[in-house]
Design an enzyme around this catalytic site. Structure first.
Site, PDB file in Angstrom:
ATOM      1  CE  LYS A 114      -4.418  -1.724   1.542  1.00  0.00           C
ATOM      2  NZ  LYS A 114      -5.520  -1.699   2.494  1.00  0.00           N
ATOM      3  CE  LYS A 194      -6.020  -9.319  -1.976  1.00  0.00           C
ATOM      4  NZ  LYS A 194      -7.063  -9.009  -1.014  1.00  0.00           N
ATOM      5  CE  LYS A 197     -13.418  -4.665  -1.162  1.00  0.00           C
ATOM      6  NZ  LYS A 197     -13.627  -4.397   0.245  1.00  0.00           N
TER       7      LYS A 197
HETATM    8  N1  AQP Z   1      -9.166 -12.298  -3.352  1.00  0.00           N
HETATM    9  C1  AQP Z   1      -9.514 -12.731  -2.141  1.00  0.00           C
HETATM   10  N2  AQP Z   1      -9.595 -14.060  -1.912  1.00  0.00           N
HETATM   11  C2  AQP Z   1      -9.964 -14.515  -0.676  1.00  0.00           C
HETATM   12  N3  AQP Z   1     -10.279 -13.697   0.362  1.00  0.00           N
HETATM   13  C3  AQP Z   1     -10.212 -12.370   0.169  1.00  0.00           C
HETATM   14  N4  AQP Z   1     -10.447 -11.313   0.980  1.00  0.00           N
HETATM   15  C4  AQP Z   1     -10.221 -10.171   0.300  1.00  0.00           C
HETATM   16  N5  AQP Z   1      -9.834 -10.434  -0.952  1.00  0.00           N
HETATM   17  C5  AQP Z   1      -9.819 -11.805  -1.075  1.00  0.00           C
HETATM   18  C6  AQP Z   1     -10.914 -11.430   2.364  1.00  0.00           C
HETATM   19  O1  AQP Z   1     -12.096 -10.658   2.496  1.00  0.00           O
HETATM   20  C7  AQP Z   1     -12.183 -10.164   3.833  1.00  0.00           C
HETATM   21  C8  AQP Z   1     -12.492  -8.701   3.813  1.00  0.00           C
HETATM   22  O2  AQP Z   1     -11.366  -8.085   3.284  1.00  0.00           O
HETATM   23  P1  AQP Z   1     -11.160  -6.559   3.164  1.00  0.00           P
HETATM   24  O3  AQP Z   1     -12.379  -5.792   3.300  1.00  0.00           O
HETATM   25  O4  AQP Z   1      -9.971  -6.195   3.959  1.00  0.00           O
HETATM   26  O5  AQP Z   1     -10.887  -6.640   1.709  1.00  0.00           O
HETATM   27  P2  AQP Z   1      -9.717  -6.019   1.079  1.00  0.00           P
HETATM   28  O6  AQP Z   1      -8.459  -6.771   1.387  1.00  0.00           O
HETATM   29  O7  AQP Z   1      -9.811  -4.575   1.346  1.00  0.00           O
HETATM   30  O8  AQP Z   1     -10.222  -6.335  -0.290  1.00  0.00           O
HETATM   31  P3  AQP Z   1      -9.483  -5.868  -1.403  1.00  0.00           P
HETATM   32  O9  AQP Z   1     -10.448  -5.915  -2.489  1.00  0.00           O
HETATM   33  O10 AQP Z   1      -8.245  -6.683  -1.519  1.00  0.00           O
HETATM   34  O11 AQP Z   1      -9.210  -4.360  -1.008  1.00  0.00           O
HETATM   35  P4  AQP Z   1      -7.982  -3.462  -1.321  1.00  0.00           P
HETATM   36  O12 AQP Z   1      -7.853  -3.542  -2.767  1.00  0.00           O
HETATM   37  O13 AQP Z   1      -8.426  -2.122  -0.813  1.00  0.00           O
HETATM   38  O14 AQP Z   1      -6.807  -4.021  -0.563  1.00  0.00           O
HETATM   39  C9  AQP Z   1     -10.855 -10.460   4.500  1.00  0.00           C
HETATM   40  O15 AQP Z   1     -11.016 -11.545   5.370  1.00  0.00           O
HETATM   41  C10 AQP Z   1      -9.936 -10.830   3.359  1.00  0.00           C
HETATM   42  O16 AQP Z   1      -8.969 -11.779   3.757  1.00  0.00           O
END
Ligand code: AQP
Length: 327
Positions: A114, A194, A197
């Site tokens: 990040k 992965k 978002k």
């Molecule tokens: N690709 C994934 N596969 C499996 N589990 C996932 N999680 C997130 N992406 C995957 C799980 O979802 C839960 C909520 O996660 P979060 O709100 O922290 O999601 P995130 O990491 O913000 O999702 P993004 O899309 O990856 O966001 P950015 O892009 O902002 O970093 C968690 O339990 C996570 O493990």
């Protein structure tokens, strides 16, 4: 008081939840509601550790509440709340800041990724993110945390924070176990990273079926299949890995054989996946529409969730302060 073991998990209010969130975490949360005392939080304080638009945040928090309730989090069977409505999290975070060596924070993979993306705006909040996450978990003395694989490092960190606190001030916090869901790491539509978002490579849980098809149609498959008549290898195909989430076993066998024998093309395979995925997502989309029509019920559920959470959080925080010698 509940005698069931307790879990806590959080989701960021950063747009619609995607099928990575759903099959990696939320689906598991829904399943665990009957066996654990469950706390789920929308982590708005984590969302402000990176560049964001304050004008959009309230809607995103609201969307996260609707999406997660529509996906099955039932306020009658779990405690669901907005993180900043329970200020005890940030107070415990400060206490835990004071038992955490600085050096470990910079080594966290998520911080490295990040801060690479943020460049101009790497805040102390982003560095301290895992300490707030540890506070989110430890303040409920959670026995376990159900997450996707991407959170495994942060959970190990939370256990270390608990150990450090316990060694210094006396045995107080349980070390939370990690519970990984069946979709441990769902890849994005690009097949390379992965599903996430911020990478814009996702299928949103409440997106319209046509919009999902438009994303699926060009999505990467086994690159060795240049023409429909080329045999493919399902284990090299990202869409095949998606099938494993929604397609029954006999369907999986047919698809694998059809791909290897080139009797079905990638578009046919995607159409079957789309139809099977819609069987999971259609009811979620419909429930979301119902919830959106009754915002007062959602607000009440979040208020009640925060009240319940604060009661537990206050008690844990007071105990921790006492152990640390704070009057
Ligand atoms: N690709 C994934 N596969 C499996 N589990 C996932 N999680 C997130 N992406 C995957 C799980 O979802 C839960 C909520 O996660 P979060 O709100 O922290 O999601 P995130 O990491 O913000 O999702 P993004 O899309 O990856 O966001 P950015 O892009 O902002 O970093 C968690 O339990 C996570 O493990």
């Amino acid at each position: 008081m509940s005698t069931r073991k307790r879990i806590l998990s959080g989701i960021q209010p950063s747009g619609t939840i995607h099928i990575g969130n759903y099959f990696g975490a939320v689906e598991n949360w829904v399943r665990l509601m009957d066996t654990y005392d469950c706390f789920f939080t929308i982590v708005d304080l984590h969302a402000i550790t990176v560049t964001y638009d304050p004008a959009l945040l309230p809607q995103r928090v609201w969307d996260a509440a609707l999406d997660n309730m529509a996906a099955g989090l039932d306020p009658a069977r779990c405690t669901i709340f907005i993180q900043s409505h329970v200020p005890e999290h940030t107070e415990l975070c400060w206490l835990l800041n004071c038992v955490t060596p600085l050096g470990e924070l910079g080594r966290m993979t998520q911080f490295k990724e990040k801060s690479e993306r943020e460049r101009e705006n790497v805040t102390a909040g982003l560095l301290n993110y895992p300490i707030l996450q540890a506070a989110d978990i430890l303040i409920y003395k959670a026995d376990a945390v159900p997450v996707g694989e991407d959170q495994a490092q942060h959970l190990e960190f939370s256990r270390e924070v608990a150990r450090r606190f316990n060694n210094r001030f006396g045995d107080y916090f349980p070390e939370p176990a990690t519970l990984i869901g069946r979709g441990a790491r769902i890849m994005g539509l690009d097949g390379d990273t992965k599903m996430s978002k911020s990478m814009d490579n996702f299928i949103g849980v409440t997106e319209a079926p046509e919009a999902i098809w438009e994303k699926l149609r060009p999505a990467k498959t086994d690159e060795a299949r240049k023409r429909r008549t080329d045999p493919g290898e399902p284990d090299r195909c990202n869409i095949f890995s998606y099938h494993k989430l929604v397609t029954p076993d006999d369907g999986i066998r047919d698809i694998a054989a059809g791909c290897r024998g080139a009797t079905i093309g990638c578009i046919d395979c995607k159409k079957i996946f789309h139809a099977n995925l819609m069987r999971v997502l259609d009811p979620i989309r419909e429930r979301r529409q119902d919830l959106a029509a009754h915002p007062e019920l959602v607000r009440e559920a979040l208020d009640e969730g925060a009240r319940r959470a604060r009661k537990v959080a206050r008690e844990t925080l007071d105990g921790a302060k006492k152990l640390m010698g704070l009057l």
